[in-house]
Scaffold this active site. Structure first.
Site, PDB file in Angstrom:
ATOM      1  NE  ARG A 262      -3.742  -2.299   2.334  1.00 28.95           N
ATOM      2  CZ  ARG A 262      -4.663  -2.603   3.250  1.00 28.95           C
ATOM      3  NH1 ARG A 262      -4.832  -1.780   4.290  1.00 28.95           N
ATOM      4  NH2 ARG A 262      -5.382  -3.690   3.152  1.00 28.95           N
ATOM      5  CD  GLU A 349      -8.299  -1.676  10.622  1.00 31.35           C
ATOM      6  OE1 GLU A 349      -8.270  -2.525   9.716  1.00 31.35           O
ATOM      7  OE2 GLU A 349      -8.199  -0.442  10.430  1.00 31.35           O
ATOM      8  CB  SER A 352     -11.751  -4.182   8.502  1.00 31.04           C
ATOM      9  OG  SER A 352     -11.375  -3.017   9.171  1.00 31.04           O
ATOM     10  NE  ARG A 391      -1.961  -2.044  11.323  1.00 33.96           N
ATOM     11  CZ  ARG A 391      -2.775  -1.008  11.221  1.00 33.96           C
ATOM     12  NH1 ARG A 391      -3.924  -0.996  11.871  1.00 33.96           N
ATOM     13  NH2 ARG A 391      -2.453   0.020  10.464  1.00 33.96           N
TER      14      ARG A 391
END
Length: 429
Positions: A262, A349, A352, A391
């Site tokens: 990204r 986060e 999702s 993460r």
């Protein structure tokens, strides 16, 4: 992509959805104007084609009668030329309206909380307790450097900012997490493991909604019309593009471990420290293809599968429901799993889980054949991280840190680490 007939027949519903999303109705109004122009030209074209058919019959009749048909033929030629010009204009307007339609976001489901921003996302569940420390906690950045596992300076020398080199125990921990996630989802949750290309074409990105709206967030390759994937959702969803699936084969569930890329356009200055927001990262993506009537039960199932990873690792986290002002472009309803990071004193986060209903299926033309019906119907697609590996490693490092600076290995990961129970001994910088 929204249903064309819905936008045409019930624009007020789309306006209300855009307002709930805090989005401008400008593109909707442009679509309606273009669509009205297209309809007017279509009516004119149909009228001229009717006149052409009648004129053709008169020409044929005149020729059979031996009459001079030159004037009629000239008029017929003029009418055909007008029709050709209008057909070209119709094609242009159809392409323009389709392009506008591709830029309109999905309509939030009625269960999605109404709100303006992430500040309005309600917490709907909390699992576990925050770990308690009797020493000053560090964040993963400082831990990783002190233990010789994370190297951001050499990564910057090789590639630039927002990349990381992992060494020794950190590399092994990352690999262990990825293998643990894949095994959990395939053996316990029934997913089929799939490894797709990490380079995709523009059609695949249009199919899942990244194009045309979010091109700035992608890494585009100079060679042909290729992009690096931002998530395995893109290639995995498009595995069935243009296909009609058998109802008996639904749901289909895939777990895909890949590298993701990204550009993080517009996010400079955010999360620049450590592994939270990298240009390249590992993720295990979960994608499900389901019948429409099952999709919201399937969303709860998908969410539970992502949560199982955190629970098995005994990582404290919470679940929030994204509100209409924070929900993603393609999503109708989304849950975010937010893991506790004691080094940042914040929840972040880590997954999702979204139901996009038939929004992607319309774009990619993914259908199924309902039993007993002649016509096919669009499937519903769901996706979620199960989980973002980097993460998750951050959460393990911060929640399992010890007073001497070492890190305990969660029990569930120890078989993947060769039985190692603790990693790292402080080495300094």
């Amino acid at each position: 992509m929204l249903d064309l007939k819905l936008v045409q027949k019930d624009p007020d519903r789309v306006r209300a959805a855009l307002a709930a999303r805090q989005a401008s109705p400008k593109e909707l109004e442009r679509f309606l104007a273009v669509d009205e122009e297209r309809r007017a030209i279509q009516r004119k074209t149909d009228e001229l084609k009717s006149q052409r058919n009648a004129a053709s019959q008169k020409v044929a009749q005149a020729k059979r009668s031996g009459e001079d048909a030159a004037e009629l033929i000239a008029q017929l030629s003029q009418t055909s030329a007008k029709i050709k010009g209008l057909d070209e204009e119709l094609k242009r307007l159809e392409e323009e309206s389709h392009e506008i339609l591709l830029g309109l976001p999905n309509i939030p489901h009625e269960s999605t909380p109404v709100g303006a921003s992430e500040e309005d996302n309600p917490v709907i569940d909390v699992w576990g307790e925050k770990p308690v420390f009797d020493f000053e906690v560090k964040d993963h950045h400082d831990l990783g450097i002190a233990l010789g596992g994370l190297d951001f300076e050499r990564a910057a020398k090789i590639a630039g900012a927002r990349f990381a080199v992992t060494w020794g125990w950190a590399s092994r921990l990352e690999r262990a997490l990825l293998n643990f996630m894949v095994d959990l989802h395939t053996s316990r949750h029934g997913y089929t493991e799939v490894t797709p290309p990490v380079i995709v074409n523009a059609n695949a990105l249009r199919g899942t909604g990244q194009l045309p709206k979010f091109e700035d967030d992608l890494f585009k390759l100079n060679h042909k019309d290729y992009y690096l994937i931002p998530t395995a959702e893109v290639p995995v969803t498009n595995l069935h593009a243009g296909e009609v699936l058998d109802e008996a084969d639904l749901p289909r569930a895939y777990a895909s471990p890949t590298q993701c890329y990204r550009s993080e356009a517009g996010s400079y200055g955010k999360d620049t420290r450590g592994l939270i927001r990298q240009h390249q990262f590992s993720k295990v993506e979960l994608v499900r293809f389901v019948k429409p009537e099952d999709s919201y039960n399937e969303l709860e199932k998908l969410r539970s599968h992502a949560e199982a990873v955190l629970q098995e690792l005994n990582l404290h986290y919470r679940v929030v429901a994204l509100c209409t002002g924070d929900i993603g472009f393609a999503s109708a309803r989304t849950y975010d799993l937010e893991v506790w990071l004691p080094g940042q004193d914040a929840y972040r986060e880590i997954s999702s889980c979204s139901n996009v209903e038939d929004f992607q299926a319309r774009r990619a033309d993914i259908r199924y054949k309902p039993a007993g019906q002649k016509k096919s119907a669009y499937v519903h697609t769901l996706n979620g991280s199960g989980l973002a590996v980097g993460r998750t490693m951050v959460a393990v490092m911060e929640q399992y840190q010890q007073a001497d600076g070492s890190i305990r290995v969660p029990e569930a990961l120890q078989p993947y680490m060769g039985g190692i129970e603790v990693v790292g001994q402080p080495t300094g910088t």
